[in-house]
Design a protein around this motif. Sequence first.
Motif, PDB file in Angstrom:
ATOM      1  N   GLN A  28      -9.339  25.718  -6.053  1.00 24.79           N
ATOM      2  CA  GLN A  28      -9.351  24.619  -7.006  1.00 24.79           C
ATOM      3  C   GLN A  28      -8.301  23.582  -6.627  1.00 24.79           C
ATOM      4  O   GLN A  28      -7.304  23.898  -5.979  1.00 24.79           O
ATOM      5  N   VAL A  29      -8.542  22.343  -7.033  1.00 21.83           N
ATOM      6  CA  VAL A  29      -7.521  21.302  -6.926  1.00 21.83           C
ATOM      7  C   VAL A  29      -6.701  21.345  -8.208  1.00 21.83           C
ATOM      8  O   VAL A  29      -7.178  20.970  -9.277  1.00 21.83           O
ATOM      9  N   GLY A  30      -5.473  21.847  -8.104  1.00 21.29           N
ATOM     10  CA  GLY A  30      -4.597  21.858  -9.274  1.00 21.29           C
ATOM     11  C   GLY A  30      -3.982  20.494  -9.504  1.00 21.29           C
ATOM     12  O   GLY A  30      -3.941  19.991 -10.625  1.00 21.29           O
ATOM     13  N   ILE A  31      -3.506  19.878  -8.407  1.00 17.10           N
ATOM     14  CA  ILE A  31      -2.817  18.590  -8.482  1.00 17.10           C
ATOM     15  C   ILE A  31      -3.478  17.626  -7.509  1.00 17.10           C
ATOM     16  O   ILE A  31      -3.624  17.929  -6.323  1.00 17.10           O
ATOM     17  N   LEU A  32      -3.886  16.472  -8.012  1.00 16.65           N
ATOM     18  CA  LEU A  32      -4.377  15.402  -7.156  1.00 16.65           C
ATOM     19  C   LEU A  32      -3.216  14.442  -6.927  1.00 16.65           C
ATOM     20  O   LEU A  32      -2.671  13.875  -7.879  1.00 16.65           O
ATOM     21  N   SER A  33      -2.808  14.299  -5.669  1.00 17.59           N
ATOM     22  CA  SER A  33      -1.650  13.454  -5.348  1.00 17.59           C
ATOM     23  C   SER A  33      -2.079  12.026  -5.051  1.00 17.59           C
ATOM     24  O   SER A  33      -3.088  11.794  -4.376  1.00 17.59           O
ATOM     25  N   CYS A  34      -1.303  11.100  -5.556  1.00 20.24           N
ATOM     26  CA  CYS A  34      -1.483   9.696  -5.199  1.00 20.24           C
ATOM     27  C   CYS A  34      -0.091   9.078  -5.119  1.00 20.24           C
ATOM     28  O   CYS A  34       0.367   8.390  -6.035  1.00 20.24           O
ATOM     29  N   TYR A  35       0.606   9.359  -4.019  1.00 21.62           N
ATOM     30  CA  TYR A  35       1.996   8.921  -3.886  1.00 21.62           C
ATOM     31  C   TYR A  35       2.057   7.435  -3.542  1.00 21.62           C
ATOM     32  O   TYR A  35       1.502   6.996  -2.538  1.00 21.62           O
ATOM     33  N   ILE A  36       2.703   6.704  -4.423  1.00 19.84           N
ATOM     34  CA  ILE A  36       2.776   5.252  -4.287  1.00 19.84           C
ATOM     35  C   ILE A  36       4.216   4.794  -4.495  1.00 19.84           C
ATOM     36  O   ILE A  36       5.034   5.513  -5.057  1.00 19.84           O
ATOM     37  N   ASN A  37       4.493   3.583  -4.032  1.00 23.48           N
ATOM     38  CA  ASN A  37       5.755   2.925  -4.375  1.00 23.48           C
ATOM     39  C   ASN A  37       5.478   2.055  -5.595  1.00 23.48           C
ATOM     40  O   ASN A  37       5.073   0.894  -5.472  1.00 23.48           O
ATOM     41  N   MET A  38       5.688   2.656  -6.775  1.00 21.47           N
ATOM     42  CA  MET A  38       5.292   1.994  -8.019  1.00 21.47           C
ATOM     43  C   MET A  38       6.159   0.796  -8.379  1.00 21.47           C
ATOM     44  O   MET A  38       5.808   0.005  -9.264  1.00 21.47           O
ATOM     45  N   ILE A  39       7.317   0.639  -7.710  1.00 11.13           N
ATOM     46  CA  ILE A  39       8.167  -0.535  -7.975  1.00 11.13           C
ATOM     47  C   ILE A  39       8.377  -1.335  -6.684  1.00 11.13           C
ATOM     48  O   ILE A  39       9.439  -1.933  -6.483  1.00 11.13           O
ATOM     49  N   HIS A  40       7.394  -1.330  -5.830  1.00  5.25           N
ATOM     50  CA  HIS A  40       7.467  -2.096  -4.572  1.00  5.25           C
ATOM     51  C   HIS A  40       7.889  -3.535  -4.867  1.00  5.25           C
ATOM     52  O   HIS A  40       7.397  -4.163  -5.815  1.00  5.25           O
ATOM     53  N   PRO A  41       8.810  -4.080  -4.083  1.00  3.20           N
ATOM     54  CA  PRO A  41       9.308  -5.440  -4.371  1.00  3.20           C
ATOM     55  C   PRO A  41       8.248  -6.532  -4.220  1.00  3.20           C
ATOM     56  O   PRO A  41       8.374  -7.599  -4.831  1.00  3.20           O
ATOM     57  N   ASP A  42       7.234  -6.276  -3.402  1.00  8.76           N
ATOM     58  CA  ASP A  42       6.140  -7.236  -3.266  1.00  8.76           C
ATOM     59  C   ASP A  42       5.142  -6.961  -4.393  1.00  8.76           C
ATOM     60  O   ASP A  42       4.479  -5.920  -4.410  1.00  8.76           O
ATOM     61  N   LYS A  43       5.031  -7.877  -5.331  1.00 12.19           N
ATOM     62  CA  LYS A  43       4.212  -7.644  -6.518  1.00 12.19           C
ATOM     63  C   LYS A  43       2.728  -7.474  -6.186  1.00 12.19           C
ATOM     64  O   LYS A  43       2.015  -6.761  -6.902  1.00 12.19           O
ATOM     65  N   ILE A  44       2.268  -8.081  -5.112  1.00 13.30           N
ATOM     66  CA  ILE A  44       0.862  -7.911  -4.724  1.00 13.30           C
ATOM     67  C   ILE A  44       0.631  -6.491  -4.214  1.00 13.30           C
ATOM     68  O   ILE A  44      -0.344  -5.823  -4.583  1.00 13.30           O
TER      69      ILE A  44
END
Length: 287
Positions: free
Chosen positions: A68-84
């Motif tokens: 089973q997939v217990g955790i689906l990862s989506c690692y991001i830089n949620m406060i990236h300085p480039d707003k786009i």
Amino acid sequence: MLNLAIRGHDLSNVTTVEALAEKTQAENIQTLQLALGLSFPDWPSDAENLTPGLGQYVKGILQKRDIQVGILSCYINMIHPDKIVREAALTKFESYVRHARYFGATMVATETGNVLPEICYTKKNYTDEAFEEMVQVIQRLVKVGEQHQMLIGIEPGLNHPLYSLKRVEQLLQRIDSEYLGIVLDPTNLITSDTYHRQVNLVEQAFERFGEKIVAFHLKDYHIQNNKIIPVNLGTGMIDYPAICRLIAKKKPGMFVVLEETKDQAIQEAVQLIQQVWNDQSAKGSFP
């Protein structure tokens, strides 16, 4: 009882879901933390590429081998300085939240990013301004989690604005939601000066916000040139028996992910942890 898991991308030479299922089963593991872009880098895995059909396809193949997939990862830089760039990352994460149930996942997990474009150590992450920016973003993601009844797992670390147990407490005070949980990796919160207090760190985390800990990363390490270097479990310095006993006592059945333990070392790590369990059960410490 510990629900041992591995990261799919800690298995080498896996290019298909069928191979991932086969190799995971061979390691005596039934739960995955799956990062699509890392396990299958040739797959398109951005926001517009996820579909319910893809999720069901992956889930169906894994289920044939009782994985089973217990955790689906989506690692991001949620406060990236480039707003786009930031907005594209947040849109991707929100798409993962909307589609996670089709994969059979219980949560979507990420770290909290960095004020710099690259994830690295900087004290600029430790400002109140960086923390506030992170809180605003996590509030947005948790709202999507609430809409789709999907848990959002947030992982603290020294390279991020969520860099201490105190900051975790502050985050949980600011965002009071049953859809916000903490993925605790104590190795991400130690330095070459503090590693000897790692078990106490775990104890403190359980005491201070244990009800919000939803998964655990077990990552062994050496110290080289005053840096924490990940290694296969059982070959480094982590006191995994003490930490496993704490997890089993406080959170039986919780996902415990063997992070950075790779390939043939996974089965050896499973045996080491099973021995801890057997020893404690023989003493009557575990049911």
